[in-house]
Design a protein around this motif. Structure first.
Motif, PDB file in Angstrom:
ATOM      1  N   SER A  65     -74.914  69.775  21.642  1.00  0.00           N
ATOM      2  CA  SER A  65     -75.997  68.794  21.738  1.00  0.00           C
ATOM      3  C   SER A  65     -76.703  68.600  20.396  1.00  0.00           C
ATOM      4  O   SER A  65     -77.457  67.657  20.207  1.00  0.00           O
ATOM      5  CB  SER A  65     -77.001  69.208  22.816  1.00  0.00           C
ATOM      6  N   GLU A  66     -76.436  69.530  19.466  1.00  0.00           N
ATOM      7  CA  GLU A  66     -77.042  69.379  18.139  1.00  0.00           C
ATOM      8  C   GLU A  66     -76.421  68.222  17.359  1.00  0.00           C
ATOM      9  O   GLU A  66     -77.005  67.721  16.402  1.00  0.00           O
ATOM     10  CB  GLU A  66     -76.874  70.678  17.335  1.00  0.00           C
ATOM     11  N   LEU A  67     -75.222  67.828  17.739  1.00  0.00           N
ATOM     12  CA  LEU A  67     -74.541  66.739  17.027  1.00  0.00           C
ATOM     13  C   LEU A  67     -75.122  65.396  17.444  1.00  0.00           C
ATOM     14  O   LEU A  67     -75.414  65.185  18.625  1.00  0.00           O
ATOM     15  CB  LEU A  67     -73.047  66.747  17.356  1.00  0.00           C
ATOM     16  N   ASP A  68     -75.244  64.478  16.483  1.00  0.00           N
ATOM     17  CA  ASP A  68     -75.627  63.132  16.891  1.00  0.00           C
ATOM     18  C   ASP A  68     -74.402  62.437  17.479  1.00  0.00           C
ATOM     19  O   ASP A  68     -73.276  62.947  17.410  1.00  0.00           O
ATOM     20  CB  ASP A  68     -76.253  62.346  15.720  1.00  0.00           C
ATOM     21  N   ASP A  69     -74.633  61.283  18.096  1.00  0.00           N
ATOM     22  CA  ASP A  69     -73.561  60.594  18.824  1.00  0.00           C
ATOM     23  C   ASP A  69     -72.360  60.315  17.931  1.00  0.00           C
ATOM     24  O   ASP A  69     -71.210  60.482  18.348  1.00  0.00           O
ATOM     25  CB  ASP A  69     -74.076  59.267  19.400  1.00  0.00           C
ATOM     26  N   HIS A  70     -72.652  59.884  16.697  1.00  0.00           N
ATOM     27  CA  HIS A  70     -71.571  59.518  15.784  1.00  0.00           C
ATOM     28  C   HIS A  70     -70.705  60.734  15.470  1.00  0.00           C
ATOM     29  O   HIS A  70     -69.468  60.669  15.529  1.00  0.00           O
ATOM     30  CB  HIS A  70     -72.173  58.925  14.513  1.00  0.00           C
ATOM     31  N   LYS A  71     -71.362  61.816  15.158  1.00  0.00           N
ATOM     32  CA  LYS A  71     -70.606  63.034  14.825  1.00  0.00           C
ATOM     33  C   LYS A  71     -69.861  63.569  16.036  1.00  0.00           C
ATOM     34  O   LYS A  71     -68.731  64.051  15.944  1.00  0.00           O
ATOM     35  CB  LYS A  71     -71.543  64.107  14.259  1.00  0.00           C
ATOM     36  N   ALA A  72     -70.506  63.493  17.196  1.00  0.00           N
ATOM     37  CA  ALA A  72     -69.843  63.957  18.427  1.00  0.00           C
ATOM     38  C   ALA A  72     -68.602  63.122  18.698  1.00  0.00           C
ATOM     39  O   ALA A  72     -67.551  63.652  19.064  1.00  0.00           O
ATOM     40  CB  ALA A  72     -70.810  63.882  19.601  1.00  0.00           C
ATOM     41  N   ALA A  73     -68.725  61.804  18.485  1.00  0.00           N
ATOM     42  CA  ALA A  73     -67.589  60.910  18.724  1.00  0.00           C
ATOM     43  C   ALA A  73     -66.457  61.220  17.750  1.00  0.00           C
ATOM     44  O   ALA A  73     -65.278  61.240  18.125  1.00  0.00           O
ATOM     45  CB  ALA A  73     -68.022  59.452  18.604  1.00  0.00           C
ATOM     46  N   ASN A  74     -66.813  61.471  16.499  1.00  0.00           N
ATOM     47  CA  ASN A  74     -65.782  61.781  15.511  1.00  0.00           C
ATOM     48  C   ASN A  74     -65.111  63.120  15.789  1.00  0.00           C
ATOM     49  O   ASN A  74     -63.893  63.255  15.653  1.00  0.00           O
ATOM     50  CB  ASN A  74     -66.374  61.771  14.097  1.00  0.00           C
ATOM     51  N   LEU A  75     -65.923  64.083  16.206  1.00  0.00           N
ATOM     52  CA  LEU A  75     -65.346  65.375  16.573  1.00  0.00           C
ATOM     53  C   LEU A  75     -64.375  65.190  17.737  1.00  0.00           C
ATOM     54  O   LEU A  75     -63.268  65.738  17.751  1.00  0.00           O
ATOM     55  CB  LEU A  75     -66.454  66.357  16.967  1.00  0.00           C
ATOM     56  N   GLN A  76     -64.790  64.388  18.682  1.00  0.00           N
ATOM     57  CA  GLN A  76     -63.936  64.112  19.835  1.00  0.00           C
ATOM     58  C   GLN A  76     -62.616  63.491  19.385  1.00  0.00           C
ATOM     59  O   GLN A  76     -61.534  63.902  19.815  1.00  0.00           O
ATOM     60  CB  GLN A  76     -64.656  63.162  20.775  1.00  0.00           C
ATOM     61  N   ASN A  77     -62.698  62.494  18.491  1.00  0.00           N
ATOM     62  CA  ASN A  77     -61.477  61.828  18.018  1.00  0.00           C
ATOM     63  C   ASN A  77     -60.544  62.813  17.340  1.00  0.00           C
ATOM     64  O   ASN A  77     -59.339  62.801  17.579  1.00  0.00           O
ATOM     65  CB  ASN A  77     -61.838  60.705  17.035  1.00  0.00           C
ATOM     66  N   ILE A  78     -61.125  63.654  16.493  1.00  0.00           N
ATOM     67  CA  ILE A  78     -60.299  64.636  15.773  1.00  0.00           C
ATOM     68  C   ILE A  78     -59.639  65.593  16.768  1.00  0.00           C
ATOM     69  O   ILE A  78     -58.452  65.895  16.681  1.00  0.00           O
ATOM     70  CB  ILE A  78     -61.151  65.420  14.745  1.00  0.00           C
ATOM     71  N   MET A  79     -60.422  66.040  17.759  1.00  0.00           N
ATOM     72  CA  MET A  79     -59.875  67.005  18.726  1.00  0.00           C
ATOM     73  C   MET A  79     -58.839  66.354  19.638  1.00  0.00           C
ATOM     74  O   MET A  79     -57.841  66.982  20.007  1.00  0.00           O
ATOM     75  CB  MET A  79     -60.998  67.638  19.545  1.00  0.00           C
ATOM     76  N   GLU A  80     -59.072  65.116  19.999  1.00  0.00           N
ATOM     77  CA  GLU A  80     -58.089  64.405  20.832  1.00  0.00           C
ATOM     78  C   GLU A  80     -56.770  64.270  20.084  1.00  0.00           C
ATOM     79  O   GLU A  80     -55.701  64.523  20.623  1.00  0.00           O
ATOM     80  CB  GLU A  80     -58.587  62.988  21.153  1.00  0.00           C
ATOM     81  N   ARG A  81     -56.890  63.850  18.825  1.00  0.00           N
ATOM     82  CA  ARG A  81     -55.701  63.683  18.006  1.00  0.00           C
ATOM     83  C   ARG A  81     -54.980  65.020  17.851  1.00  0.00           C
ATOM     84  O   ARG A  81     -53.752  65.093  17.937  1.00  0.00           O
ATOM     85  CB  ARG A  81     -56.118  63.125  16.631  1.00  0.00           C
ATOM     86  N   ASP A  82     -55.764  66.054  17.633  1.00  0.00           N
ATOM     87  CA  ASP A  82     -55.205  67.389  17.455  1.00  0.00           C
ATOM     88  C   ASP A  82     -54.444  67.828  18.713  1.00  0.00           C
ATOM     89  O   ASP A  82     -53.332  68.354  18.639  1.00  0.00           O
ATOM     90  CB  ASP A  82     -56.359  68.357  17.152  1.00  0.00           C
ATOM     91  N   LEU A  83     -55.043  67.591  19.864  1.00  0.00           N
ATOM     92  CA  LEU A  83     -54.401  67.964  21.119  1.00  0.00           C
ATOM     93  C   LEU A  83     -53.167  67.098  21.377  1.00  0.00           C
ATOM     94  O   LEU A  83     -52.145  67.571  21.873  1.00  0.00           O
ATOM     95  CB  LEU A  83     -55.406  67.827  22.271  1.00  0.00           C
TER      96      LEU A  83
END
Lengths: 331, 331
Positions: free
Chosen positions: B255-273
């Protein structure tokens, strides 16, 4: 690969069966491997192979034979998996029947007390509407008019398609003032090339609305929008859950669509499949937990999606709901 | 639900076992249902139930008991499914070993002819590099420097994690001029709440690059970028496949991440998976078909993704690669 090589595959399979396959499984496996072996020969990339030295090519050919055995095993696995699923589906079925009877007051539970209400409340009123609305993905699709209609849902069932790959959702409705259908169905046709399960198309029941009772507002405008694959906003309060039974048609030649339209079609189909799977695998399997709100905790995570999604334009909607199916289809 | 009601669940299970469960399966089922029944009691949403009339509440409680039996069956299904998978994994294993031996010249195939090359070509050179590069998703990740390193891959294996849910990919390397590791591993830790399989985190082997041989260009800049979850472009030719072994860390408090960073983290993790699943379920299972190019046809469809993806911000990356697991996790 020659006939001799194909025959050579079979003894290898026979060796493997000593690892625990029954005679029946063994036969299935040999059949599957022979079929695979033949298709491998047909599909062989001869250009690739001619660039290799004769010895390397021989090694490659041996790996192809091993692959045929492997693919035969995968086929045998799928046969066993289907049997396992069928076994459990038959175990779940009587539970779903019992649930249906209790929800609709067809059978009564023990310990019922005299009620003040006259007539007494039958079953569990508005059960399915409440179960559907407590799932956040679905509640985004359900407007106030939809709720009035969904109060008449008696049961929701899922079954495999009989003559195709895919599944069918059936919404059973009590007699209601909105439409004459007693069942609204949604069919998902999936491809099955053994590796990928992708959505080919979805079809739904045409709803026979009674005059003046069609809750799909401005249907003509909406039709045009959908046929152009324009994006629709999730928080557009004109969206109706009952559009679920009117999924977009996929053009025969997808390449005719420009990138934007293809991407929008993809988004609509993804969302549609999302909804279908949510109903199939969450709502139907644990409706009471959605009704009471107990299931909500399962969904506290934000939807970060599946590993299968990355790019956005395309032809078919893939689903990753097969544990043994490969993850992603990409260009 | 009372003790009496819990006990009442058991005879219902016993009735079901006549549908084809063995005694052992029956015992598993009873255990699972009892456990489930207890957890249902604990999780019961009492506020919800108090708003219902006593009779409706009794019906709801009965449905909860039926749900407990259902969930017990689901648990039993999972036990059987795991056994089925283990059986087939043990059938695949000798095939993968044979493949490894042929690729690396450890065992020879029949019909080898005298070669002009001196020394003669051993096994199938650059096998795994070519197999990986012929998959379009992976080839986007592999630059020319990576190819030089990937030529040293001797084998790629996948196994289940021993003490956690998830899986491990292992890249076995021959002695090479780039790093001293003989194995580079990537571990995917998945949650398993029986309903959803979500990626909790991924970890990778720290690569011990030889001096001056680190092909990850400007690693410090990249580290900062990744730790900020900035988007990286797929066609950035500085991207290296070997970043795969250095996945982003997920903050303890997302929850410490802002929306933009959370979305980017999500993209990176999705791609990684995505990449992990592609290697696990496509490359490893049919490496020879990727090597020859035969597998490319499987992937002619554009990646329309999975039904599990919709929104974009969030906490965990979900995967839908479990056929029996519900489809989507949404807010």
């Amino acid at each position: 690969m020659t006939d001799t090589n194909e025959i050579a595959v079979v003894p290898k399979i026979a060796d493997l069966t000593c690892l625990g396959l029954s005679k029946e499984e063994n036969n299935l496996l040999i059949k599957a491997a022979m079929k695979k072996s033949l298709s491998t020969v047909e599909g062989m990339n001869s250009v690739m192979l001619t660039t290799l030295s004769p010895n390397v090519r021989k090694r490659v050919e041996t790996l192809q034979e091993i692959q045929a055995v492997h693919d035969g095993l995968v086929s045998a696995y799928r046969v066993e998996l289907a049997a396992l699923e069928a076994k459990y589906d038959s175990l779940y079925a009587p539970l779903y029947t019992k649930r249906y009877e209790i929800i609709n007051g067809i059978s009564e539970v023990d310990g019922i007390v005299p009620e003040e209400a006259d007539p007494p409340v039958k079953g569990i009123p508005e059960f399915w509407m409440n179960a559907l609305c407590s799932n956040d993905m679905l509640s985004c699709e359900i407007n106030d008019d939809d709720k009035e209609v969904l109060k008449y849902v008696k049961d929701i069932k899922c079954s495999k398609l009989e003559d195709a790959n895919g599944f069918k959702l059936e919404f059973y409705f009590d007699t209601n003032p909105f439409f004459s259908n007693s069942v609204l169905s949604k069919l998902y046709f999936m491809t099955d090339d053994e590796d990928e399960h992708t959505l080919e198309k979805a079809t739904g029941t045409v709803i026979n609305w009674f005059p003046g009772k069609n809750i799909l507002k401005a249907p003509n405008v909406r039709e045009v929008e959908r046929s152009d694959y324009e994006e629709t906003s999730d928080d557009d309060d004109e969206d109706s859950f009952f559009q679920f039974f009117n999924p977009p048609e996929v053009p025969t030649d997808i390449s005719e669509l420009d990138d934007h339209k293809a991407a929008n079609l993809q988004n609509i189909m993804e969302r549609d499949l999302d909804i279908g799977f949510t109903i199939k695998e969450k709502i139907i399997t644990k409706a009471i937990l959605w009704f009471t709100g107990e299931a909500m905790d399962d969904d506290l995570y934000l939807d970060l999606g599946d590993s299968d999604t990355e790019s956005s334009d395309g032809e078919e909607v893939e689903n990753g709901h097969d544990e043994k199916a490969p993850a992603a289809g990409e260009v």
